[in-house]
Design a protein around this motif. Sequence first.
Motif, mmCIF file in Angstrom:
data_model
loop_
_atom_site.group_PDB
_atom_site.id
_atom_site.type_symbol
_atom_site.label_atom_id
_atom_site.label_comp_id
_atom_site.label_asym_id
_atom_site.label_seq_id
_atom_site.Cartn_x
_atom_site.Cartn_y
_atom_site.Cartn_z
ATOM 1 N N ASP A 32 0.618 -1.245 0.386
ATOM 2 C CA ASP A 32 0.009 0.300 -0.435
ATOM 3 C C ASP A 32 0.866 1.695 0.029
ATOM 4 O O ASP A 32 0.567 2.532 -0.297
ATOM 5 C CB ASP A 32 -0.813 0.427 1.026
ATOM 6 C CG ASP A 32 -1.982 0.933 1.185
ATOM 7 O OD1 ASP A 32 -2.170 1.071 -0.178
ATOM 8 O OD2 ASP A 32 -1.666 1.721 2.409
ATOM 9 N N ASP A 96 0.558 7.000 3.428
ATOM 10 C CA ASP A 96 0.264 5.976 4.512
ATOM 11 C C ASP A 96 0.661 5.337 5.702
ATOM 12 O O ASP A 96 1.160 4.642 6.294
ATOM 13 C CB ASP A 96 0.906 4.519 3.706
ATOM 14 C CG ASP A 96 0.070 3.254 3.860
ATOM 15 O OD1 ASP A 96 -1.244 2.935 4.552
ATOM 16 O OD2 ASP A 96 0.936 1.594 3.791
ATOM 17 N N HIS A 122 -4.491 6.456 6.257
ATOM 18 C CA HIS A 122 -5.963 5.687 6.489
ATOM 19 C C HIS A 122 -5.376 5.095 7.807
ATOM 20 O O HIS A 122 -6.795 4.330 8.522
ATOM 21 C CB HIS A 122 -6.171 4.477 5.752
ATOM 22 C CG HIS A 122 -6.054 3.156 5.645
ATOM 23 N ND1 HIS A 122 -6.550 2.523 5.689
ATOM 24 C CD2 HIS A 122 -4.505 3.560 5.108
ATOM 25 C CE1 HIS A 122 -4.753 1.037 5.937
ATOM 26 N NE2 HIS A 122 -3.696 2.272 4.872
ATOM 27 N N THR A 143 -4.117 3.216 1.636
ATOM 28 C CA THR A 143 -3.884 4.532 0.901
ATOM 29 C C THR A 143 -4.057 4.298 -0.136
ATOM 30 O O THR A 143 -4.129 5.925 -0.926
ATOM 31 C CB THR A 143 -2.630 4.549 1.612
ATOM 32 O OG1 THR A 143 -2.344 4.492 2.935
ATOM 33 C CG2 THR A 143 -2.534 6.402 0.701
ATOM 34 N N ASP A 175 -3.418 -4.321 1.123
ATOM 35 C CA ASP A 175 -4.134 -4.003 2.347
ATOM 36 C C ASP A 175 -5.093 -4.680 2.430
ATOM 37 O O ASP A 175 -5.659 -4.945 3.708
ATOM 38 C CB ASP A 175 -3.526 -2.563 2.401
ATOM 39 C CG ASP A 175 -2.943 -1.888 3.204
ATOM 40 O OD1 ASP A 175 -1.741 -2.552 3.785
ATOM 41 O OD2 ASP A 175 -3.239 -0.581 3.622
HETATM 42 MN MN MN Z 1 -1.951 0.909 3.926
#
Ligand code: MN
Length: 343
Positions: A32, A96, A122, A143, A175
């Motif tokens: 991610d 991230d 996130h 993200t 993720d």
């Molecule tokens: Mn992530």
Amino acid sequence: MDFNNEHLSRFRELINNASSIVLIPHKNSDGDAIGSILGWWNLFHKLGKKATVVVPDEVPGNLGWMHGASDILVHEHNRKNVLTALSEADLLMFLDFNNVKRTGDLADDLAEVTVPRVMIDHHPDPEEGIADVLFSEVSVSSTCELSYHLINALEWNQHISLEAAECFYAGIITDTGVLSYNSSNPRTYLAVADLVGKGVDKSLIHKELFQSNSLGRMRLLGHVLCNKLELMEENGAAFISLSLDDLEKHNYQPGDTEGFVNYPLGIKGIGVSAMFTEKEKDKFVKVSFRSRDEVPVNSYSEQFFSGGGHVNAAGGEWHGTLEEAIQRFRDTLPEFVQKIKSK
Ligand code: MN
Ligand code: 5GP
């Protein structure tokens, strides 16, 4: 997805005015983190903007196929070029992560840079004052998904090239454990559908991500499951530990232990899993946690292992020996789980 209009226009203005953007993910980066920085990197190239990716430490080998990966500057190996990129930057983008400490030693060099910062992330509870413009949304899968919705809100969807789509797709897939957790919202599938519609070769990407393991990693996984997995059945917990010796014997490469911490959760009755990885002999242990359902491993990690993360996926660290880290887990987890269950 709805975004604050003021934040959106400020972000658009910062990008339009920038001539050199530096994109930064967290340390020990995963699909991610690298997917989101390279997704944006590819988007900026399409928009004719100069962008540079700076990462704290080495990129895992199974992510090296992403377009732009070979241009990444690694702080721990090439600080000189990183400092040049930072001195030329007029916009920093953090992706991230929610606290500058998550960039490790790079954090000290970032502290010297005074240009505007944008954070897209996130994780819960972002550090106060981390960025001038903050897009922090805990409800998204990744993200990469958040970045995709943000690009749509900026009306730049048509600038998402195949290469950018591959990066964002890979981040969503990694993720969510291939859409198995954090992926109950239909908008995640709308994002995936649109990205696949841009020509992403799903089979090829899954092969790069999940079927490109070294023999060493596969043997290490076998060793861990056979010899290094311990249960704390009465607490619904299990953990695995890896010493430097275990890693060296299996020719460890960065990223080789990615995902190992999920395996104990596959055992019936186990709802909390931990992995302890010795990074420096008797000095430093990296810790990972995963849980199902109601046990918030991010608060557990924050309380006992100076860490944080998401409710069901978190990490932390221990400055001491591997045995001490494990003992701390044995000593503190039962009470933590008990308290949650009795609430
Ligand atoms: Mn992530
Ligand atoms: P992993 O176990 O895959 O390294 O990390 C799981 C989650 O916890 C990720 O979202 C990651 O960003 C977060 N995380 C991992 N290590 C740390 C840490 O040392 N501190 C904090 N605050 N979060 C971490």
